[in-house]
Design a protein around this motif. Structure first.
Motif, PDB file in Angstrom:
ATOM      1  N   GLY A  70       5.846  11.235  -9.049  1.00  0.00           N
ATOM      2  CA  GLY A  70       6.497  10.609  -9.570  1.00  0.00           C
ATOM      3  C   GLY A  70       4.718   9.990 -10.486  1.00  0.00           C
ATOM      4  O   GLY A  70       3.770  10.649  -9.986  1.00  0.00           O
ATOM      5  N   SER A  71       5.012   9.315 -11.450  1.00  0.00           N
ATOM      6  CA  SER A  71       4.055   9.815 -12.319  1.00  0.00           C
ATOM      7  C   SER A  71       2.820   8.443 -11.623  1.00  0.00           C
ATOM      8  O   SER A  71       3.887   6.876 -11.464  1.00  0.00           O
ATOM      9  N   HIS A  72       1.558   8.436 -12.616  1.00  0.00           N
ATOM     10  CA  HIS A  72       1.070   7.583 -11.407  1.00  0.00           C
ATOM     11  C   HIS A  72       1.376   5.843 -12.586  1.00  0.00           C
ATOM     12  O   HIS A  72       1.282   5.287 -12.106  1.00  0.00           O
ATOM     13  N   SER A  73       2.328   5.923 -13.588  1.00  0.00           N
ATOM     14  CA  SER A  73       2.274   4.814 -14.286  1.00  0.00           C
ATOM     15  C   SER A  73       4.094   4.343 -13.603  1.00  0.00           C
ATOM     16  O   SER A  73       3.780   3.248 -13.713  1.00  0.00           O
ATOM     17  N   THR A  74       4.696   5.431 -13.313  1.00  0.00           N
ATOM     18  CA  THR A  74       5.243   4.351 -12.417  1.00  0.00           C
ATOM     19  C   THR A  74       5.128   4.012 -11.094  1.00  0.00           C
ATOM     20  O   THR A  74       5.511   2.840 -10.924  1.00  0.00           O
ATOM     21  N   ALA A  75       4.032   4.607 -10.324  1.00  0.00           N
ATOM     22  CA  ALA A  75       4.246   4.475  -9.038  1.00  0.00           C
ATOM     23  C   ALA A  75       3.320   2.704  -9.457  1.00  0.00           C
ATOM     24  O   ALA A  75       3.865   1.945  -8.655  1.00  0.00           O
ATOM     25  N   THR A  76       2.478   2.598 -10.116  1.00  0.00           N
ATOM     26  CA  THR A  76       2.112   1.751 -11.110  1.00  0.00           C
ATOM     27  C   THR A  76       3.086   0.219 -10.989  1.00  0.00           C
ATOM     28  O   THR A  76       2.763  -0.824 -10.838  1.00  0.00           O
ATOM     29  N   ALA A  77       3.759   0.428 -11.500  1.00  0.00           N
ATOM     30  CA  ALA A  77       4.333  -0.002 -12.232  1.00  0.00           C
ATOM     31  C   ALA A  77       5.848  -1.226 -10.963  1.00  0.00           C
ATOM     32  O   ALA A  77       5.789  -1.982 -10.924  1.00  0.00           O
ATOM     33  N   ILE A  78       6.108   0.130  -9.808  1.00  0.00           N
ATOM     34  CA  ILE A  78       7.214   0.139  -9.562  1.00  0.00           C
ATOM     35  C   ILE A  78       5.876  -0.941  -7.929  1.00  0.00           C
ATOM     36  O   ILE A  78       6.708  -2.294  -7.963  1.00  0.00           O
ATOM     37  N   ASN A  79       5.591  -0.937  -7.855  1.00  0.00           N
ATOM     38  CA  ASN A  79       4.337  -1.254  -6.633  1.00  0.00           C
ATOM     39  C   ASN A  79       3.645  -3.301  -7.457  1.00  0.00           C
ATOM     40  O   ASN A  79       3.953  -4.025  -6.552  1.00  0.00           O
ATOM     41  N   THR A  80       3.549  -1.946  -8.767  1.00  0.00           N
ATOM     42  CA  THR A  80       3.346  -4.361  -9.216  1.00  0.00           C
ATOM     43  C   THR A  80       5.414  -5.202  -9.098  1.00  0.00           C
ATOM     44  O   THR A  80       4.560  -6.324  -9.345  1.00  0.00           O
ATOM     45  N   MET A  81       5.810  -4.596  -9.868  1.00  0.00           N
ATOM     46  CA  MET A  81       6.668  -5.498  -9.229  1.00  0.00           C
ATOM     47  C   MET A  81       7.251  -5.685  -8.433  1.00  0.00           C
ATOM     48  O   MET A  81       7.715  -6.794  -7.886  1.00  0.00           O
ATOM     49  N   PHE A  82       6.340  -4.791  -7.185  1.00  0.00           N
ATOM     50  CA  PHE A  82       6.803  -5.371  -5.770  1.00  0.00           C
ATOM     51  C   PHE A  82       6.160  -6.947  -5.674  1.00  0.00           C
ATOM     52  O   PHE A  82       6.806  -8.120  -5.306  1.00  0.00           O
ATOM     53  N   TRP A  83       5.028  -7.015  -6.411  1.00  0.00           N
ATOM     54  CA  TRP A  83       3.855  -8.407  -6.084  1.00  0.00           C
ATOM     55  C   TRP A  83       4.416  -9.442  -6.960  1.00  0.00           C
ATOM     56  O   TRP A  83       4.450 -10.377  -6.869  1.00  0.00           O
ATOM     57  N   LEU A  84       4.826  -9.169  -8.229  1.00  0.00           N
ATOM     58  CA  LEU A  84       5.628 -10.053  -9.411  1.00  0.00           C
ATOM     59  C   LEU A  84       6.442 -10.745  -8.183  1.00  0.00           C
ATOM     60  O   LEU A  84       6.092 -12.108  -8.674  1.00  0.00           O
ATOM     61  N   LEU A  85       7.390 -10.093  -8.257  1.00  0.00           N
ATOM     62  CA  LEU A  85       8.643 -10.764  -7.084  1.00  0.00           C
ATOM     63  C   LEU A  85       7.639 -11.318  -6.608  1.00  0.00           C
ATOM     64  O   LEU A  85       8.775 -12.379  -5.651  1.00  0.00           O
ATOM     65  N   LEU A  86       7.245 -11.100  -5.753  1.00  0.00           N
ATOM     66  CA  LEU A  86       7.332 -12.128  -4.309  1.00  0.00           C
ATOM     67  C   LEU A  86       6.338 -12.835  -5.070  1.00  0.00           C
ATOM     68  O   LEU A  86       6.575 -13.985  -4.224  1.00  0.00           O
ATOM     69  N   ALA A  87       5.223 -12.728  -5.769  1.00  0.00           N
ATOM     70  CA  ALA A  87       4.946 -14.274  -6.899  1.00  0.00           C
ATOM     71  C   ALA A  87       5.843 -15.228  -6.772  1.00  0.00           C
ATOM     72  O   ALA A  87       6.102 -16.554  -6.860  1.00  0.00           O
ATOM     73  N   VAL A  88       7.222 -14.162  -7.863  1.00  0.00           N
ATOM     74  CA  VAL A  88       7.827 -15.601  -8.384  1.00  0.00           C
ATOM     75  C   VAL A  88       8.723 -15.955  -7.290  1.00  0.00           C
ATOM     76  O   VAL A  88       9.308 -17.114  -7.593  1.00  0.00           O
ATOM     77  N   GLY A  89       8.995 -15.521  -6.380  1.00  0.00           N
ATOM     78  CA  GLY A  89       9.946 -15.304  -5.323  1.00  0.00           C
ATOM     79  C   GLY A  89       9.226 -16.852  -4.341  1.00  0.00           C
ATOM     80  O   GLY A  89      10.223 -17.839  -4.325  1.00  0.00           O
ATOM     81  N   ARG A  90       8.983 -16.710  -4.064  1.00  0.00           N
ATOM     82  CA  ARG A  90       7.524 -17.637  -3.912  1.00  0.00           C
ATOM     83  C   ARG A  90       8.122 -19.212  -4.436  1.00  0.00           C
ATOM     84  O   ARG A  90       8.114 -20.405  -4.129  1.00  0.00           O
ATOM     85  N   GLY A  91       7.538 -19.379  -5.955  1.00  0.00           N
ATOM     86  CA  GLY A  91       8.118 -20.546  -6.708  1.00  0.00           C
ATOM     87  C   GLY A  91       9.557 -21.078  -6.668  1.00  0.00           C
ATOM     88  O   GLY A  91       9.894 -21.807  -6.899  1.00  0.00           O
ATOM     89  N   LEU A  92      10.609 -20.279  -6.922  1.00  0.00           N
ATOM     90  CA  LEU A  92      11.904 -19.637  -6.793  1.00  0.00           C
ATOM     91  C   LEU A  92      12.260 -21.026  -5.268  1.00  0.00           C
ATOM     92  O   LEU A  92      13.171 -21.483  -4.737  1.00  0.00           O
TER      93      LEU A  92
ATOM     94  N   GLY B 188       0.884  -0.844  -0.106  1.00  0.00           N
ATOM     95  CA  GLY B 188       0.166  -0.011  -0.039  1.00  0.00           C
ATOM     96  C   GLY B 188       1.293   1.365  -0.550  1.00  0.00           C
ATOM     97  O   GLY B 188       0.637   2.171  -0.359  1.00  0.00           O
ATOM     98  N   TYR B 189       2.130   1.349   1.028  1.00  0.00           N
ATOM     99  CA  TYR B 189       2.956   2.271   0.448  1.00  0.00           C
ATOM    100  C   TYR B 189       3.988   2.448  -0.827  1.00  0.00           C
ATOM    101  O   TYR B 189       3.930   3.960  -0.526  1.00  0.00           O
ATOM    102  N   LEU B 190       3.701   1.905  -1.396  1.00  0.00           N
ATOM    103  CA  LEU B 190       4.315   2.371  -2.236  1.00  0.00           C
ATOM    104  C   LEU B 190       4.221   2.809  -3.546  1.00  0.00           C
ATOM    105  O   LEU B 190       5.067   3.884  -3.436  1.00  0.00           O
ATOM    106  N   TYR B 191       3.229   2.881  -4.106  1.00  0.00           N
ATOM    107  CA  TYR B 191       2.698   3.849  -4.540  1.00  0.00           C
ATOM    108  C   TYR B 191       2.121   5.029  -3.834  1.00  0.00           C
ATOM    109  O   TYR B 191       2.786   5.931  -5.186  1.00  0.00           O
TER     110      TYR B 191
END
Length: 161
Positions: free
Chosen positions: A55-77, A44-47
């Protein structure tokens, strides 16, 4: 260590006192409560942080998405990592990685690349803490921690409130 908290029974299983089971369960619950707090707070805080620093809306969304994406990828790893390392080592490594990832953006708060790196590494650092905490607790108790509905309910309620 697990070997000191349990004694073998006649059938080869380990017997752990009720007090030790309760302590391990309570400690695991507190850890998971803190973990879920860190995960949700960061998500919630990243955005808001990126937006408040220009930062722009798209940058904030992209960074937040990267956090959640790597959290999910890390679970697989973590499936493959857990085959090489003990749960204690994994939690220690994840804690160290989390500290580094938090320090990166603090080092230069106006640097977007450091924020990207910090958010990405933080997602990886948090990725397998939840399942690893259960595995570590089960090692100390000597049997699955989620054997009863009441225990499952307590842990879920305590970590998600």
């Amino acid at each position: 260590p697990p070997s000191q908290t349990a004694t073998p029974n006649a059938n080869g299983t380990r017997s752990v006192s009720r007090r030790k089971r309760l302590l391990v369960t309570a400690g695991t619950s507190l850890f998971l409560f803190a973990y879920v707090g860190c995960e949700i707070t960061m998500g919630g805080y990243l955005y808001a942080y990126v937006k408040s620093n220009g930062g722009s809306h798209s940058t904030a969304t992209a960074i937040n998405t990267m956090f959640w994406l790597l959290l999910a990828v890390g679970r697989g790893l973590a499936i493959f990592i857990s085959q090489r390392f003990s749960p204690r080592t994994m939690l220690a490594g994840h804690t160290g990685l989390a500290l580094v990832s938090i320090i990166l953006p603090i080092w230069n708060p106006s640097s977007l690349p450091l924020l990207w790196a910090g958010a990405s590494l933080y997602g990886l650092a948090l990725s397998s803490c939840f399942p690893t905490a259960f595995t570590l607790a089960e090692m100390y108790i000597g049997r699955p921690i989620l054997t009863t509905e009441s225990t499952r309910c307590r842990l879920i309620v305590l970590t998600h409130t």
